[in-house]
Design a protein around this motif. Structure first.
Motif, PDB file in Angstrom:
ATOM      1  N   ASN A 117       0.839  -1.209   0.000  1.00 11.93           N
ATOM      2  CA  ASN A 117       0.000   0.000   0.000  1.00 11.93           C
ATOM      3  C   ASN A 117       0.870   1.252   0.000  1.00 11.93           C
ATOM      4  O   ASN A 117       0.622   2.212  -0.744  1.00 11.93           O
ATOM      5  CB  ASN A 117      -0.915   0.023   1.225  1.00 11.93           C
ATOM      6  CG  ASN A 117      -2.021  -1.008   1.168  1.00 11.93           C
ATOM      7  OD1 ASN A 117      -2.320  -1.554   0.111  1.00 11.93           O
ATOM      8  ND2 ASN A 117      -2.634  -1.273   2.308  1.00 11.93           N
ATOM      9  N   ASN A 121       1.291   4.178  -2.742  1.00  6.75           N
ATOM     10  CA  ASN A 121       1.056   5.589  -2.409  1.00  6.75           C
ATOM     11  C   ASN A 121       2.208   6.470  -2.897  1.00  6.75           C
ATOM     12  O   ASN A 121       1.997   7.582  -3.398  1.00  6.75           O
ATOM     13  CB  ASN A 121       0.885   5.756  -0.898  1.00  6.75           C
ATOM     14  CG  ASN A 121      -0.442   5.229  -0.394  1.00  6.75           C
ATOM     15  OD1 ASN A 121      -1.395   5.097  -1.166  1.00  6.75           O
ATOM     16  ND2 ASN A 121      -0.500   4.905   0.888  1.00  6.75           N
ATOM     17  N   TYR A 130       1.420  -3.338  -7.623  1.00  6.68           N
ATOM     18  CA  TYR A 130       0.035  -3.809  -7.752  1.00  6.68           C
ATOM     19  C   TYR A 130      -0.012  -5.322  -7.919  1.00  6.68           C
ATOM     20  O   TYR A 130      -0.841  -6.009  -7.314  1.00  6.68           O
ATOM     21  CB  TYR A 130      -0.651  -3.131  -8.939  1.00  6.68           C
ATOM     22  CG  TYR A 130      -1.094  -1.718  -8.672  1.00  6.68           C
ATOM     23  CD1 TYR A 130      -2.256  -1.466  -7.940  1.00  6.68           C
ATOM     24  CD2 TYR A 130      -0.365  -0.640  -9.147  1.00  6.68           C
ATOM     25  CE1 TYR A 130      -2.668  -0.153  -7.690  1.00  6.68           C
ATOM     26  CE2 TYR A 130      -0.757   0.674  -8.901  1.00  6.68           C
ATOM     27  CZ  TYR A 130      -1.919   0.908  -8.172  1.00  6.68           C
ATOM     28  OH  TYR A 130      -2.328   2.194  -7.910  1.00  6.68           O
ATOM     29  N   ARG A 133       0.746  -6.896  -4.533  1.00  7.71           N
ATOM     30  CA  ARG A 133      -0.385  -6.813  -3.609  1.00  7.71           C
ATOM     31  C   ARG A 133      -1.495  -7.761  -4.042  1.00  7.71           C
ATOM     32  O   ARG A 133      -2.159  -8.392  -3.199  1.00  7.71           O
ATOM     33  CB  ARG A 133      -0.902  -5.374  -3.527  1.00  7.71           C
ATOM     34  CG  ARG A 133      -1.940  -5.185  -2.408  1.00  7.71           C
ATOM     35  CD  ARG A 133      -2.301  -3.726  -2.208  1.00  7.71           C
ATOM     36  NE  ARG A 133      -3.052  -3.181  -3.347  1.00  7.71           N
ATOM     37  CZ  ARG A 133      -3.489  -1.926  -3.411  1.00  7.71           C
ATOM     38  NH1 ARG A 133      -3.230  -1.066  -2.423  1.00  7.71           N
ATOM     39  NH2 ARG A 133      -4.166  -1.501  -4.470  1.00  7.71           N
ATOM     40  N   ASP A 149      -6.288  -5.486  -8.588  1.00 10.08           N
ATOM     41  CA  ASP A 149      -4.877  -5.107  -8.612  1.00 10.08           C
ATOM     42  C   ASP A 149      -4.178  -5.598  -9.872  1.00 10.08           C
ATOM     43  O   ASP A 149      -3.364  -4.875 -10.470  1.00 10.08           O
ATOM     44  CB  ASP A 149      -4.154  -5.633  -7.373  1.00 10.08           C
ATOM     45  CG  ASP A 149      -4.259  -4.683  -6.186  1.00 10.08           C
ATOM     46  OD1 ASP A 149      -4.645  -3.513  -6.377  1.00 10.08           O
ATOM     47  OD2 ASP A 149      -3.939  -5.112  -5.056  1.00 10.08           O
TER      48      ASP A 149
END
Length: 280
Positions: A117, A121, A130, A133, A149
């Motif tokens: 995350n 950010n 992505y 995750r 994602d």
């Protein structure tokens, strides 16, 4: 017990983690020989560090040290050093991404997701973050968010074969075999030597009842990687389904030997149980 092995790739492979899940791959559970099970085999790892990074900053020097620790399998040491990188430079996005991989490798999925995350950010166009995750979410059974994602990873990097492969696994987990097949086809079209995608496409074909097509894909996966345990296991299952008991046992024995050499003890035991059942 029929044990079908899926593979999901994250960056460059160094080690293998196994997660036993129900046939739909939607929830973590224990493996039982009383019913069919699929096993999602998530390969994770990191690429070797670029020595030029060390010349840029103190944080970069620490980052190279952490990646080398991770490559040696010193997960706690790597996590500690990645944390030092972040202490020196809290905006160093690759440190969050790489620490997330180390947390994932250590089995701490929630901390891995928190780091991904933060990496996103700081660097919202990082397709790898992505994809990473998505893998963590998929390993927790949250396939819909994982697909979101993977979609973003593919939007940012349309030639990202691994993201197509991983989205294919998540779609297969939801029972969308046609969508999964399309994703595996795309991954293979982007990388014709992608053994993992051939293995996974074989699983999708097997789920649709195309045993011969599945075997063709497992054959290709094995041609590309002769030490690919999951493909031998899956081809053994497909051969057993066709009544080729001798061929099935040969493949499963090959898979068992590979898993034993890799210290994948749970998979070794499960495949040996499968061999005993077929041999009865």
């Amino acid at each position: 017990m029929k044990l079908r092995l899926f593979e999901q790739e994250q960056v460059k492979v160094k080690r293998i983690l196994t997660i036993a899940v129900v046939t739909a791959l939607s929830a973590i559970t224990s493996v039982s020989c009383s019913q069919n099970k699929d096993v999602l085999v998530t390969e994770i790892g990191i690429s070797p560090p670029n020595s030029r990074i060390a010349q840029t900053s103190a944080a970069g020097n620490l980052y190279v040290q952490a990646k080398n620790q991770h490559l040696r399998g010193d997960l706690q040491g790597a996590i500690a050093t990645y944390t030092k990188v972040i202490d020196v430079d809290s905006d160093y996005a690759p440190a969050y991404q790489s620490r997330g991989l180390a947390y994932f490798d250590a089995g701490d999925k929630q901390r891995a997701i928190a780091d991904y995350n933060q990496a996103i950010n700081l660097s919202p166009n990082d397709a790898e973050a992505y994809n990473s995750r998505g893998n963590a979410l998929a390993s927790l059974g949250d396939n819909q968010r994982a697909i979101t994602d993977y979609n973003e990873a593919i939007r940012l990097s349309p030639s990202y074969a691994e993201a197509y492969n991983n989205r294919g696994n998540a779609r297969a987990a939801q029972g969308d075999n046609n969508g999964a097949l399309n994703d595996f086809n795309q991954a293979i079209s982007l990388d014709s030597r992608y053994a993992i995608a051939y293995n996974n496409r074989g699983n999708a074909r097997a789920a649709q009842g195309d045993a011969q097509g599945a075997i063709a894909d497992y054959n290709q996966a094995i041609r590309l990687n002769s030490n690919f345990g999951p493909a031998y296991n899956n081809r053994g299952n497909a051969r057993a389904a066709q009544g080729d008991k001798e061929g099935a046992i040969q493949d499963l024995q090959q898979a068992a030997g590979i898993f034993q050499a890799q210290n994948s003890n749970d998979l070794y035991k499960q495949v040996m149980n499968n061999i005993r059942e077929i041999g009865q």
